[in-house]
Design a protein around this motif. Structure first.
Motif, mmCIF file in Angstrom:
data_model
loop_
_atom_site.group_PDB
_atom_site.id
_atom_site.type_symbol
_atom_site.label_atom_id
_atom_site.label_comp_id
_atom_site.label_asym_id
_atom_site.label_seq_id
_atom_site.Cartn_x
_atom_site.Cartn_y
_atom_site.Cartn_z
ATOM 1 N N PHE A 22 0.832 -1.211 0.000
ATOM 2 C CA PHE A 22 0.000 0.000 0.000
ATOM 3 C C PHE A 22 0.863 1.255 0.000
ATOM 4 N N PHE A 23 1.829 1.313 0.909
ATOM 5 C CA PHE A 23 2.665 2.513 0.989
ATOM 6 C C PHE A 23 3.621 2.609 -0.206
ATOM 7 N N HIS A 24 4.010 1.463 -0.761
ATOM 8 C CA HIS A 24 4.839 1.500 -1.970
ATOM 9 C C HIS A 24 4.046 2.109 -3.123
ATOM 10 N N PHE A 25 2.778 1.730 -3.232
ATOM 11 C CA PHE A 25 1.914 2.303 -4.268
ATOM 12 C C PHE A 25 1.705 3.789 -4.036
ATOM 13 N N MET A 26 1.493 4.180 -2.778
ATOM 14 C CA MET A 26 1.314 5.597 -2.453
ATOM 15 C C MET A 26 2.586 6.398 -2.713
ATOM 16 N N GLY A 27 3.746 5.727 -2.704
ATOM 17 C CA GLY A 27 5.014 6.410 -2.928
ATOM 18 C C GLY A 27 5.446 6.470 -4.380
ATOM 19 N N GLU A 28 4.703 5.817 -5.283
ATOM 20 C CA GLU A 28 5.019 5.869 -6.706
ATOM 21 C C GLU A 28 4.513 7.195 -7.271
ATOM 22 N N VAL A 29 5.437 8.078 -7.669
ATOM 23 C CA VAL A 29 5.034 9.386 -8.181
ATOM 24 C C VAL A 29 4.103 9.241 -9.376
ATOM 25 N N GLU A 30 4.365 8.255 -10.241
ATOM 26 C CA GLU A 30 3.548 8.078 -11.431
ATOM 27 C C GLU A 30 2.102 7.710 -11.094
ATOM 28 N N ALA A 31 1.869 7.170 -9.893
ATOM 29 C CA ALA A 31 0.522 6.738 -9.524
ATOM 30 C C ALA A 31 -0.258 7.797 -8.768
ATOM 31 N N VAL A 32 0.400 8.875 -8.354
ATOM 32 C CA VAL A 32 -0.223 9.846 -7.453
ATOM 33 C C VAL A 32 -1.494 10.441 -8.050
ATOM 34 N N PHE A 33 -1.400 10.970 -9.252
ATOM 35 C CA PHE A 33 -2.568 11.640 -9.820
ATOM 36 C C PHE A 33 -3.669 10.645 -10.174
ATOM 37 N N GLY A 34 -3.291 9.406 -10.483
ATOM 38 C CA GLY A 34 -4.298 8.382 -10.681
ATOM 39 C C GLY A 34 -5.037 8.061 -9.390
ATOM 40 N N ILE A 35 -4.303 8.040 -8.287
ATOM 41 C CA ILE A 35 -4.944 7.813 -6.984
ATOM 42 C C ILE A 35 -5.977 8.894 -6.695
ATOM 43 N N TRP A 36 -5.592 10.141 -6.967
ATOM 44 C CA TRP A 36 -6.488 11.255 -6.653
ATOM 45 C C TRP A 36 -7.575 11.468 -7.698
ATOM 46 N N LEU A 37 -7.554 10.652 -8.768
ATOM 47 C CA LEU A 37 -8.700 10.653 -9.675
ATOM 48 C C LEU A 37 -9.930 10.043 -9.013
ATOM 49 N N VAL A 38 -9.696 9.123 -8.082
ATOM 50 C CA VAL A 38 -10.823 8.446 -7.429
ATOM 51 C C VAL A 38 -11.732 9.450 -6.729
ATOM 52 N N PRO A 39 -11.220 10.312 -5.816
ATOM 53 C CA PRO A 39 -12.128 11.291 -5.200
ATOM 54 C C PRO A 39 -12.677 12.300 -6.205
ATOM 55 N N LEU A 40 -11.887 12.664 -7.245
ATOM 56 C CA LEU A 40 -12.393 13.615 -8.233
ATOM 57 C C LEU A 40 -13.601 13.044 -8.975
ATOM 58 N N LEU A 41 -13.480 11.819 -9.464
ATOM 59 C CA LEU A 41 -14.578 11.224 -10.226
ATOM 60 C C LEU A 41 -15.772 10.895 -9.331
ATOM 61 N N LEU A 42 -15.498 10.496 -8.085
ATOM 62 C CA LEU A 42 -16.606 10.261 -7.151
ATOM 63 C C LEU A 42 -17.345 11.551 -6.850
ATOM 64 N N ALA A 43 -16.604 12.651 -6.653
ATOM 65 C CA ALA A 43 -17.249 13.939 -6.402
ATOM 66 C C ALA A 43 -18.072 14.370 -7.606
ATOM 67 N N LEU A 44 -17.534 14.182 -8.788
ATOM 68 C CA LEU A 44 -18.257 14.563 -10.002
ATOM 69 C C LEU A 44 -19.514 13.730 -10.174
ATOM 70 N N ALA A 45 -19.388 12.401 -9.944
ATOM 71 C CA ALA A 45 -20.554 11.533 -10.068
ATOM 72 C C ALA A 45 -21.594 11.852 -8.994
ATOM 73 N N GLY A 46 -21.118 12.184 -7.782
ATOM 74 C CA GLY A 46 -22.056 12.476 -6.702
ATOM 75 C C GLY A 46 -22.788 13.786 -6.882
ATOM 76 N N VAL A 47 -22.115 14.801 -7.430
ATOM 77 C CA VAL A 47 -22.726 16.128 -7.569
ATOM 78 C C VAL A 47 -23.471 16.269 -8.887
ATOM 79 N N LYS A 48 -22.865 15.810 -9.976
ATOM 80 C CA LYS A 48 -23.452 16.019 -11.302
ATOM 81 C C LYS A 48 -24.145 14.784 -11.868
ATOM 82 N N GLY A 49 -23.848 13.614 -11.293
ATOM 83 C CA GLY A 49 -24.443 12.393 -11.808
ATOM 84 C C GLY A 49 -23.442 11.547 -12.571
ATOM 85 N N TRP A 50 -23.761 10.237 -12.653
ATOM 86 C CA TRP A 50 -22.858 9.301 -13.315
ATOM 87 C C TRP A 50 -22.643 9.663 -14.782
ATOM 88 N N ALA A 51 -23.715 10.048 -15.473
ATOM 89 C CA ALA A 51 -23.593 10.384 -16.893
ATOM 90 C C ALA A 51 -22.645 11.549 -17.100
#
Length: 502
Positions: A121-150
Motif C-alpha cells: 500500500f505505501f509503496h503504491f502511495m510512494g510511486e510518483v507516477e501513480a499519485v494523480f491516478g490515486i487522486w482521480l478516485v475522489p475527483l470522479l466520485l465527487a463529479l458523479a455524486g454532484v453532477k451524476g454518473w452520466a
C-alpha cells in the motif's frame, strides 16, 4: 478477514452499479463539467480575483476539483516519505521470514499478510507516477455524486488521451536497442572529443541529447538521455549534490531543448498550429536561445563540479560505443517507426496501428532486439492520462490568472504554474485566452518551457526520467524539494536567455 469482507462488498457494489453506469453512459449528452469558459458570461468582469470568485460561486465543484488537485500536488512532495514507510515494512517482513525458516504458524502468517499489504500500500502511495491516478478516485466520485454518473462519463469521454498514448509508444520505440545504439554512437562521437571519460559523456548527454529532442521528440530524448546517464554516469556513484545537479540540468535542458522545431515539445505542439508557429518561427524565437541557455548552464555546473567530475573520470573506465553491429536496415526501420509515430501523434488509432506493426517487426528481428520494456512507459502514460483529467478542470482559475498579467509577470506566472501543472496544459489554456498579442504568446511559451524542469509533473517527459533514474537516488527515490533546488539555477538561466536575448 476484514479486508476480505471489504473487498467482497466493493465487488458486489461494482457489479450492481456498473450496468446502471453503462446505461447512463449511453445517454450521456454534452459535457456539463467543467463549464465552458465562455459560458460564464464574465468577459467584462475584473480583476481576476473577482472573476475566479464568481466562477466558484457558479459551480462550487470547481473549488472541489482544484482542492483535490492541490492535495495531489502535496502528495507528490510526500511520495518519498511513503516510500520510506514501505521500505520499513519490507525490512520487518525480511526479519519475520528470517525467524520462521522452519514454518509459519497461523498467527505469524496473519502478521505477514498485514505487513505485506501495508508494504504494498505505501509503496503504491510512494510511486510518483501513480499519485494523480490515486487522486482521480475522489475527483470522479465527487463529479458523479454532484453532477451524476452520466456527467462523470461525459467528462472522461470528452478528454483526449492522444498525448499519453503518444508518449507511451514513443518511449517504447525509443528505448529499443537499435535506437539506443544509434544514439549512443552519435553521442559517442562527441564524447570521444573528451577521450570518452565519464565527464565527457556527462557533458555530451546533457548538451547534445536535449537538442536531439527537437527531432526525435522530447519523450524519446528523455528516455535515451536518462538511460545513458544511468549507465555511463550514475553507476559510478557520484555524490548526492552532483546527482541532483545532473537531474536538474537534465529536466530543464530537455524542457527547453525541444523548441528548435514545432512538433517535438508537448507545450509547443498544443499551440503551434493555432498561433501560426512553424519550424522557422520556433528556431528564431526560442531554439537558438535555448541552445545558448543549455551551453551556459552546463558550463556553469561543469566548472562548479570539475573536481568531482575529474575524480570520477580518473576512477571510472573510459567509455566508447560497444562493437555490436546492428544491420542498417533494422535501424532505418526503427527510425521510420519513430517518424510515423511523430507524424500521426494526434491520431491515436494510427499511432497504435504503427506500434502493432513495430511489435511484429521486433518479433521478426528478435536477435537484434532487447526485451520490450513497457513498465516505465505505461506508468508514465498513466501519470499523464490522470494529469490531463485533473488539468481539464483547472481552466476556471488558470485562464483569469494568465489573462490578467503583462509580459514579465506572465512569464513568471507561467513558470510558477508549470511547476504545479503540466506545461502543455498551461500553453493550451493560454491558447484559449482571446486577444493574446505576439509578445504575450512569446512570454507564456518562454515561461512554460522554462519551468518544465522544476518538478516531475512540470513536463510530460519528466516522469520517464524519474522512473529510469530513481534507483540511482537510494531507497527513498528522488526528493521533489532537492530536485526543485537543483533546477533553480538552470531555470533562471533559461528564463533570462529566452526573454532577454534578441
Amino acid at each position: 478477514m476484514r479486508f476480505r469482507r471489504l473487498l467482497f462488498f466493493v465487488t458486489v457494489l461494482f457489479a450492481w452499479v456498473a450496468p446502471v453506469g453503462l446505461r447512463a453512459a449511453d445517454v450521456a449528452g454534452e459535457q456539463i463539467f467543467p463549464i465552458a469558459l465562455d459560458a460564464y458570461g464574465d468577459a467584462t468582469v475584473s480583476p481576476a480575483l473577482d472573476k475566479i470568485l464568481g466562477r466558484a460561486r457558479q459551480d462550487p465543484l470547481n473549488v472541489v476539483a482544484s482542492l483535490i488537485f492541490l492535495l495531489a500536488i502535496i502528495h507528490t512532495f510526500l511520495a518519498s516519505r511513503f516510500m520510506a514507510i514501505a521500505h520499513r515494512y519490507e525490512h520487518l517482513l525480511d526479519g519475520l521470514l528470517a525467524r520462521t525458516e522452519d514454518g509459519i504458524d497461523p498467527e505469524t502468517a496473519a502478521r505477514y499478510d498485514r505487513l505485506r499489504f501495508r508494504a504494498q500500500f505505501f509503496h503504491f502511495m510512494g510511486e510518483v507516477e501513480a499519485v494523480f491516478g490515486i487522486w482521480l478516485v475522489p475527483l470522479l466520485l465527487a463529479l458523479a455524486g454532484v453532477k451524476g454518473w452520466a456527467a462523470m462519463i461525459a467528462y472522461v469521454s470528452h478528454t483526449s488521451f492522444a498525448e499519453p498514448i503518444f508518449v507511451v509508444i514513443i518511449m517504447a520505440i525509443a528505448a529499443s536497442r537499435p535506437i539506443l545504439r544509434l544514439t549512443e554512437i552519435f553521442l559517442g562521437w562527441f564524447a570521444a572529443l573528451g577521450r570518452g571519460t565519464p565527464a565527457a559523456w556527462w557533458l555530451t548527454i546533457l548538451t547534445v541529447g536535449p537538442l536531439l529532442g527537437s527531432f526525435i521528440t522530447e519523450p524519446a530524448a528523455m528516455t535515451i538521455c536518462a538511460l545513458l546517464l544511468r549507465d555511463r554516469f550514475y553507476d559510478l556513484k557520484p555524490g548526492p549534490t552532483l546527482r541532483y545537479a545532473t537531474l536538474g540540468l537534465l529536466f530543464v535542458n530537455i524542457s527547453i531543448g525541444g523548441t528548435l522545431t514545432h512538433f517535438a515539445a508537448p507545450p509547443v505542439v498544443m499551440v503551434a498550429a493555432k498561433w501560426g508557429w512553424g519550424w522557422t518561427e520556433m528556431t528564431r524565437l526560442f531554439g537558438w536561445k535555448a541552445a545558448v541557455a543549455i551551453l551556459t548552464s552546463n558550463a556553469a555546473y561543469f566548472t562548479w563540479f570539475r573536481r568531482e567530475l575529474a575524480a570520477l573520470s580518473a576512477a571510472g573506465p573510459s567509455f566508447f560505443p560497444a562493437p555490436e553491429r546492428i544491420p542498417l536496415g533494422i535501424t532505418i526501420a526503427h527510425l521510420l517507426f519513430i517518424s510515423w509515430t511523430v507524424a500521426t501523434a494526434h491520431y491515436s488509432a494510427l499511432v497504435v496501428l504503427g506500434f502493432l506493426f513495430f511489435l511484429a517487426f521486433s518479433e521478426a528481428t528478435e536477435r537484434h532486439q532487447s526485451p520490450l520494456q513497457l513498465r516505465t512507459p505505461v506508468l508514465v502514460g498513466f501519470f499523464l492520462a490522470a494529469l490531463v483529467l485533473h488539468g481539464n478542470s483547472q481552466g476556471w482559475w488558470i485562464g483569469p490568472v494568465l489573462n490578467g498579467l503583462t509580459r514579465w509577470p506572465l512569464m513568471f506566472g507561467a513558470t510558477a504554474l508549470t511547476a504545479v501543472n503540466d506545461n502543455a496544459a498551461i500553453t493550451y489554456l493560454a491558447s484559449l485566452v482571446p486577444g493574446f498579442s505576439a509578445e504575450l504568446k512569446h512570454a507564456v511559451m518562454a515561461g512554460a518551457v522554462t519551468g518544465g524542469g522544476l518538478t516531475v509533473i512540470a513536463n510530460a517527459p519528466n516522469p520517464a526520467g524519474q522512473s529510469i533514474l530513481s534507483g540511482s537516488f537510494g531507497e527513498d527515490g528522488i526528493s521533489p524539494l532537492k530536485l526543485l533546488l537543483a533546477a533553480l539555477i538552470p531555470t533562471l538561466i533559461a528564463g533570462a536567455a529566452l526573454m532577454l536575448l534578441p
